[in-house]
Enzyme design. Structure first.
Site, PDB file in Angstrom:
ATOM      1  N   GLU A   1      71.427 -35.683  11.693  1.00  4.52           N
ATOM      2  CA  GLU A   1      70.334 -34.712  11.725  1.00  4.52           C
ATOM      3  C   GLU A   1      69.577 -34.862  13.040  1.00  4.52           C
ATOM      4  OE1 GLU A   1      67.577 -35.760   8.480  1.00  4.52           O
ATOM      5  OE2 GLU A   1      66.387 -36.457  10.167  1.00  4.52           O
TER       6      GLU A   1
ATOM      7  N   CYS B   1      70.808 -36.696   5.013  1.00  2.00           N
ATOM      8  CA  CYS B   1      71.366 -38.044   5.056  1.00  2.00           C
ATOM      9  C   CYS B   1      72.813 -38.133   4.578  1.00  2.00           C
ATOM     10  CB  CYS B   1      70.499 -38.997   4.240  1.00  2.00           C
ATOM     11  SG  CYS B   1      68.864 -39.223   4.951  1.00  2.00           S
TER      12      CYS B   1
ATOM     13  N   HIS C   1      72.916 -44.064  -1.523  1.00  2.00           N
ATOM     14  CA  HIS C   1      72.099 -43.763  -0.347  1.00  2.00           C
ATOM     15  C   HIS C   1      70.820 -44.568  -0.439  1.00  2.00           C
ATOM     16  CE1 HIS C   1      69.774 -41.973   2.724  1.00  2.00           C
ATOM     17  NE2 HIS C   1      68.978 -41.306   1.898  1.00  2.00           N
TER      18      HIS C   1
END
Lengths: 132, 349
Positions: B81, B113, B237
Site C-alpha cells: 500500500e 495488508c 495477520h
C-alpha cells in the site's frame, strides 16, 4: 542526477553489478567494457555479474552534501575493491565511527536519488558492512 | 497437482523506535499502549529505503534460498500500500533486480495488508494452469501512520517474498488449499494523493479484522475438513499482538501454535508483509511434515486463508539466507525526531 535515458542505459550495472570479463587475460571490468585494455583485438569480452562482496580501499565522510543528499549527512563515500578486482565509488551505509579501511562490505539495493517529489526515483547498489 | 512455496525471503530494516519514544511525544501512556497492543517497538526504514528496495532485498534472499535460474520466473507480483510510484510498477524494478526480465509478466497488487497473499494466490493460479513455471509473490511496505494517530505505534516497514512453483522436488512447503472471504467494508482507506490513511477506529476490529479473519479461517477449515488441532502452527495477520492472539483463541488454536510466527511485538505491523512475515518466521523453525494454518487480512476488507504442509526440502534451503530472527536482531534505536525525518514527516525547507 542523470537524465532518465542515461540512467536507464546503466540499470543492469547499477542494480545488479553487471560488468564484463576478458576470457583471454581474465581481467574483470566494472563498469562494463566491451574491449579489453590488455589484450586489445585478441581479447574476448563476455558479460559477468559481480558477487557484490569486497573491501573498502579508502573512504571519506561527507558532512556538506550536494543537493538531494542533505538529509543523509554524515554519510560515507568509499572506494570499494570488489573481490574480482575492479574498484568503484559507492556510498557505504553505516555509522562513520565504525568504518575502517580494509573493512569487508556487501552490496545492497537502495535508492540512489530522485528528481524531486514528482520525478524519477533512481535505484541501485550501495554497500553495507558484510555481517550486517 | 501440488503447488507450493519453493523458497521464501524476508527483509526488515534495521532501525527501530520504541513505543515509549512515540508516547512521550504525544503524551500517551506507554505502558497502557504496550499491554493493550502487545507491541513494544516497530521497524523504521532507512532514508534510502522504500517498498521497492525492501521487496528487492526480500526477493533476492528468496532467490538465494531457491538456487533456481531467475529466467524460470514467469510472473512477479508485488503487493503493497506504499508503492513508491502511483504509476510505474514496483514489480518491474524487482524483476530487473533479480534477473527475471524480460520474458515474464509483472504487476502491482494493492489490498491494504493482504496484497502480498493476494499475489501468492495469483501466482498459484498461473503456476497451476501451466502459464508460468515459477511465480514470485511479494508483500512489502513502508506503512504510514499520521502524527499522533494510533497507527503510529504499529505502522512499520518490512517485506517477504515467496517463490511459488509446482515441481515437487523443489517445493519446501506445499500449499494444500486457499480460501478467501471478501466484502465492501470501509474500515481503513487512503484516498489518492493523501499522505496518511484514515480508519474507523474501533470499527476496524469486529466488522473488519475479526469478521473477515474468522470467516476466512472457518471457510478453509470446513473446505478441507480439518480442525485447529490438526496444525502445528498458526499465523494470522498481525496489526498488533492482541488481535491475532484473540482470534486464534476464538477459533480454537493455542498460544503455542501462534507463538513462533508472532513477530509483531518486536517489529510492528509490516502491512503487506505482515502475515507472510509470520509464515516466514514459522518456516524458519518448522520441521518436515509440520502443518501451518495462516490467514491474512486486508482492510477494505478481505481475508486469504492458507493450509500449508512443510516438506523435507525446508531443511536444505532454510539456512541459505537470513532467518526472520536473524534479520530482527541487533536493531538501531532512534528517537522520534530521527524517525520523523526517516518517514518524511518533517522536511528540510
Amino acid at each position: 542526477m542523470a537524465s532518465v535515458p542515461r540512467f536507464w542505459r546503466g540499470i543492469g550495472s547499477r542494480y545488479n553489478l553487471e560488468g564484463t570479463r576478458c576470457n583471454e587475460c581474465g581481467e574483470y571490468f566494472y563498469p562494463p567494457r566491451n574491449f579489453c585494455v590488455n589484450c586489445r583485438r585478441v581479447g574476448h569480452i563476455e558479460p559477468y555479474k559481480f558477487k557484490g562482496t569486497g573491501e573498502i580501499i579508502s573512504y571519506t565522510v561527507i558532512h556538506t552534501a550536494a543537493e538531494g543528499f542533505e538529509d543523509q549527512t554524515p554519510y560515507i563515500l568509499a572506494i570499494i575493491q570488489l573481490d574480482e578486482g575492479p574498484r568503484l565509488t559507492s556510498q557505504v551505509i553505516g555509522n562513520p565511527e565504525n568504518i575502517h579501511i580494509r573493512m569487508r562490505v556487501r552490496s545492497v539495493f537502495r535508492k540512489l536519488g530522485e528528481d524531486g517529489e514528482g520525478g524519477m526515483i533512481y535505484y541501485g547498489t550501495k554497500f553495507v558492512p558484510e555481517h550486517e | 497437482m501440488t503447488i507450493g512455496i519453493v523458497s521464501y525471503g524476508a527483509y526488515v530494516p534495521r532501525y527501530r523506535i520504541k513505543v515509549e519514544e512515540i508516547a512521550q511525544v504525544w503524551g500517551d501512556n506507554a505502558e497502557a499502549l504496550k499491554s493493550g497492543l502487545m507491541v513494544y517497538e516497530k521497524s523504521v526504514p532507512d532514508i534510502d529505503e522504500d517498498a521497492a528496495t525492501i521487496a528487492v532485498e526480500a526477493a533476492r534472499y528468496a532467490m538465494i534460498r531457491s538456487g533456481v535460474d531467475p529466467e524460470r520466473i514467469g510472473a512477479v507480483y508485488t503487493g503493497s500500500e506504499s508503492h513508491p510510484y502511483a504509476v510505474k510498477p514496483t514489480s518491474t524494478i524487482v524483476a530487473q533486480a533479480i534477473g527475471a526480465t524480460p520474458n515474464m509478466t509483472a504487476a502491482d497488487f494493492e489490498f491494504a495488508c493482504k496484497a502480498g497473499t493476494a499475489a501468492v494466490q495469483a501466482c498459484m493460479g498461473l503456476v497451476s494452469s501451466g502459464m508460468v513455471d515459477l511465480g514470485m509473490a511479494i508483500g512489502a511496505d513502508v506503512s504510514q501512520g499520521a502524527p499522533g494517530d494510533a497507527l503510529e505505534y504499529t505502522a512499520a516497514a518490512g517485506g517477504v517474498a515467496c517463490l511459488i512453483g509446482k515441481n515437487e522436488s523443489e517445493i519446501a512447503a506445499i500449499i494444500e488449499d486457499t480460501y478467501s472471504f471478501t466484502t465492501d467494508t470501509p474500515d481503513f482507506w487512503r484516498r489518492e494523493g493523501m499522505p496518511y490513511p484514515e480508519h474507523g477506529g474501533r470499527f476496524t476490529g469486529e466488522p473488519g479484522y475479526f469478521k473477515h479473519v474468522t470467516n476466512g479461517a472457518k471457510g478453509l477449515l470446513e473446505k478441507l475438513g480439518t480442525k485447529p488441532k490438526d496444525y502445528d502452527y498458526v499465523v494470522f495477520h498481525q496489526p498488533n499482538g492482541k488481535f491475532p492472539t484473540k482470534v486464534a483463541k476464538s477459533l480454537g488454536f493455542t498460544k503455542a501454535q501462534i507463538a513462533p510466527g508472532l513477530v509483531v511485538p518486536k517489529i510492528g505491523n509490516t502491512y503487506s508483509g505482515s502475515c507472510l512475515m509470520g509464515i516466514a518466521a514459522t518456516l524458519d523453525q518448522a520441521k518436515p511434515g509440520d502443518r501451518i494454518f495462516a490467514t491474512a487480512f486486508g482492510s477494505g476488507a478481505g481475508s486469504d486463508a492458507f493450509s500449508i504442509t512443510v516438506t523435507d526440502r525446508i531443511e536444505e534451503i532454510r539456512n541459505r539466507a537470513p532467518t526472520v530472527s536473524e534479520l530482527i536482531k541487533d536493531p538501531i534505536y532512534i528517537d522520534y525526531a530521527r524517525y520523523a525525518k526517516h518517514k518524511g514527516k518533517i522536511r528540510r525547507s
